[in-house]
Motif scaffolding. Structure first.
Motif, mmCIF file in Angstrom:
data_model
loop_
_atom_site.group_PDB
_atom_site.id
_atom_site.type_symbol
_atom_site.label_atom_id
_atom_site.label_comp_id
_atom_site.label_asym_id
_atom_site.label_seq_id
_atom_site.Cartn_x
_atom_site.Cartn_y
_atom_site.Cartn_z
ATOM 1 N N ASP A 133 0.712 -1.344 -0.022
ATOM 2 C CA ASP A 133 -0.006 -0.014 -0.166
ATOM 3 C C ASP A 133 0.965 1.398 -0.052
ATOM 4 O O ASP A 133 0.361 2.360 0.155
ATOM 5 C CB ASP A 133 -1.012 0.015 1.438
ATOM 6 C CG ASP A 133 -0.250 0.144 2.526
ATOM 7 O OD1 ASP A 133 0.960 -0.008 2.697
ATOM 8 O OD2 ASP A 133 -0.999 0.329 3.551
ATOM 9 N N GLN A 134 2.055 1.229 -0.109
ATOM 10 C CA GLN A 134 3.212 2.235 -0.023
ATOM 11 C C GLN A 134 3.023 3.187 1.119
ATOM 12 O O GLN A 134 3.281 4.260 1.323
ATOM 13 C CB GLN A 134 3.025 3.064 -1.121
ATOM 14 C CG GLN A 134 3.023 2.385 -2.555
ATOM 15 C CD GLN A 134 2.915 3.222 -3.681
ATOM 16 O OE1 GLN A 134 2.214 4.151 -3.796
ATOM 17 N NE2 GLN A 134 3.492 2.662 -4.836
ATOM 18 N N SER A 135 2.254 2.510 2.273
ATOM 19 C CA SER A 135 1.870 3.193 3.626
ATOM 20 C C SER A 135 2.136 2.603 4.807
ATOM 21 O O SER A 135 3.092 1.728 4.905
ATOM 22 C CB SER A 135 0.824 3.929 3.392
ATOM 23 O OG SER A 135 0.481 4.930 4.405
ATOM 24 N N TRP A 136 1.122 2.448 5.533
ATOM 25 C CA TRP A 136 1.022 1.717 6.940
ATOM 26 C C TRP A 136 1.480 0.308 6.812
ATOM 27 O O TRP A 136 2.116 -0.131 7.605
ATOM 28 C CB TRP A 136 -0.341 1.759 7.354
ATOM 29 C CG TRP A 136 -0.415 1.428 8.722
ATOM 30 C CD1 TRP A 136 -0.968 0.043 9.113
ATOM 31 C CD2 TRP A 136 -0.505 1.958 10.100
ATOM 32 N NE1 TRP A 136 -0.867 -0.224 10.509
ATOM 33 C CE2 TRP A 136 -0.601 1.018 10.980
ATOM 34 C CE3 TRP A 136 -0.146 3.102 10.510
ATOM 35 C CZ2 TRP A 136 -0.822 1.118 12.442
ATOM 36 C CZ3 TRP A 136 0.132 3.507 11.851
ATOM 37 C CH2 TRP A 136 -0.416 2.511 12.776
ATOM 38 N N ASP A 137 0.776 -0.508 6.003
ATOM 39 C CA ASP A 137 0.867 -1.957 6.038
ATOM 40 C C ASP A 137 2.271 -2.140 5.557
ATOM 41 O O ASP A 137 3.227 -3.068 5.853
ATOM 42 C CB ASP A 137 0.023 -2.660 5.170
ATOM 43 C CG ASP A 137 -1.413 -2.488 5.873
ATOM 44 O OD1 ASP A 137 -1.716 -3.220 6.960
ATOM 45 O OD2 ASP A 137 -2.175 -1.677 5.396
ATOM 46 N N GLN A 138 2.842 -1.487 4.325
ATOM 47 C CA GLN A 138 4.282 -1.975 3.552
ATOM 48 C C GLN A 138 5.463 -1.540 4.638
ATOM 49 O O GLN A 138 6.223 -2.296 4.477
ATOM 50 C CB GLN A 138 4.321 -1.186 2.364
ATOM 51 C CG GLN A 138 5.469 -1.363 1.621
ATOM 52 C CD GLN A 138 5.271 -0.934 0.093
ATOM 53 O OE1 GLN A 138 4.503 -0.549 -0.420
ATOM 54 N NE2 GLN A 138 6.376 -1.112 -0.483
ATOM 55 N N ALA A 139 5.057 -0.678 5.378
ATOM 56 C CA ALA A 139 6.081 -0.107 6.301
ATOM 57 C C ALA A 139 6.386 -1.366 7.215
ATOM 58 O O ALA A 139 7.556 -1.483 7.612
ATOM 59 C CB ALA A 139 5.730 0.963 7.461
ATOM 60 N N ALA A 140 5.419 -1.914 7.835
ATOM 61 C CA ALA A 140 5.763 -3.273 8.602
ATOM 62 C C ALA A 140 6.464 -4.451 7.674
ATOM 63 O O ALA A 140 7.022 -5.119 8.206
ATOM 64 C CB ALA A 140 4.393 -3.666 9.384
ATOM 65 N N TYR A 141 5.610 -4.571 6.382
ATOM 66 C CA TYR A 141 6.047 -5.738 5.782
ATOM 67 C C TYR A 141 7.584 -5.506 5.341
ATOM 68 O O TYR A 141 8.294 -6.482 5.499
ATOM 69 C CB TYR A 141 5.248 -5.736 4.419
ATOM 70 C CG TYR A 141 5.524 -6.889 3.395
ATOM 71 C CD1 TYR A 141 5.117 -8.237 3.612
ATOM 72 C CD2 TYR A 141 6.310 -6.362 2.489
ATOM 73 C CE1 TYR A 141 5.454 -9.149 2.926
ATOM 74 C CE2 TYR A 141 6.704 -7.549 1.314
ATOM 75 C CZ TYR A 141 6.432 -8.926 1.846
ATOM 76 O OH TYR A 141 6.600 -9.835 0.765
#
Length: 352
Positions: free
Chosen positions: A68-76
């Motif tokens: 998502d280039q944001s919240w979820d991707q940061a964790a992934y």
């Protein structure tokens, strides 16, 4: 994530990216999709490689998709970086709060000794399952200092990065009017706008802030409408709190003119002509610290507050805007970052 997928996902009915509104705090998003964990194969069994190896087993549960280039991707991305360093990592995506207990139990039963539930909306599931597995450590993105004997909480101090964004805003804005578009006007979001203004005033004392809430974390149309309304008052630089608000601000900037900063990731591909800076959430140091505390048996009741000093919160000028922002401003950003990291500059946290 491709723009078509982003818009399609954001038009669906979902829970907020960051919170349950009455609790007024930041949290991860939650989608409506059927939550079948998409994860790396579980290959190790509990305790099969000794104490230290077992402690380096990380499971991350995402409320949304990992690109998502944001919240979820940061964790992934943080999880994948640790996997490349030899940590046994598994990731589940698009997990709903209702299905979170099942997914958490699945990873606890498989022997993953540190399980990160990356959403405020996983709060109930985390505390429920943690009682059932007292020898497994859980962490959740609450930011409200709610912890337990085997439950940690972690903060989202995006306001520190917003202060640096203010330096970029002061340079690029023609009017000196800055905009903040939030999903909701909660303390974490409110503080981002105020911190950006404080940073801008260091270079431009006449800077002003216009803030509004879209009333939704994912409704891009509502966010665009709010940003356009701000543009009509002279706003030409935006910060957003929530992925939907930033996408709406990008669309408004494309229509009315102006510039935007990304939200906890590199969203420049969504608006290459208007996204001037990225506010990055580098979660690898945070997850590393959790694994270290699990191994050292110092995890209990931890409230993790990692930000600029730990290189968890970062701000970068996008390559397309480096010349326009200029070497002097970029140098000032780095000097300011160093002063925040050392404690010489205390970024104000203004929750309301």
């Amino acid at each position: 994530m491709g723009s078509c997928f982003v818009l399609r996902r954001f038009q669906s009915t979902v829970l907020g990216l960051m919170l349950v509104i009455p609790l007024a705090t930041l949290a991860g998003c939650t989608g409506q999709q059927t939550s079948q964990p998409v994860a790396s194969p579980i290959t190790n069994q509990p305790g099969s490689s000794g104490t230290n190896a077992t402690a380096k087993r990380l499971a991350v549960v995402l409320p949304g998709v990992p690109n998502d280039q944001s919240w979820d991707q940061a964790a992934y991305d943080a999880a994948q970086a640790l996997k490349a360093k030899g940590v046994d990592v598994v990731v589940a995506e698009a997990v709903s709060p209702a299905d979170a207990p099942r997914v958490l139990r699945q990873y606890a039963d498989a022997g993953y000794t540190t399980i990160v539930a990356h959403s405020f909306n996983f709060q109930d599931a985390v505390f429920q399952v943690a009682k059932e597995y007292p020898n497994i450590n859980f962490a959740w993105a609450g930011g409200i200092q709610r912890t337990g004997a085997n439950v940690a909480d972690y903060d989202q101090p995006f306001y520190q990065g917003a202060y640096l964004v203010g330096l970029v805003a002061a340079k690029l804005s023609k009017t000196g009017k800055l905009g903040a578009v939030h999903g909701f006007d909660i303390p974490v979001c409110h503080a981002m706008g105020k911190a950006m203004l404080a940073g801008a005033k260091k270079m431009r004392p006449d800077a002003k802030l216009v803030a509004s809430a879209a009333g939704d974390w994912y409704d891009v149309a509502k966010a665009k409408e709010a940003a356009i309304a701000q543009a009509e008052t002279g706003v030409d630089f935006w910060i957003g709190c929530g992925t939907g608000p930033v996408l709406g601000a990008i669309q408004a900037a494309n229509t009315k003119g102006g510039y935007v900063t990304s939200y906890v990731g590199d969203m420049s591909s969504q608006g290459p002509k208007v996204v001037a800076a990225n506010l990055i959430w580098n979660l690898e140091p945070l997850f590393t610290k959790m694994l270290e505390d699990t191994a050292a048996k110092t995890f209990a009741n931890k409230f993790y507050q990692l930000a600029i000093p730990e290189d968890v919160i970062q701000v970068e000028v996008t390559p397309a805007f480096k010349d326009k922002v200029g070497a002097d401003t970029i140098k000032q950003m780095e000097e300011t970052r160093s002063k925040i990291a050392s404690g010489e500059i205390k970024v104000p946290f203004v929750p309301k």
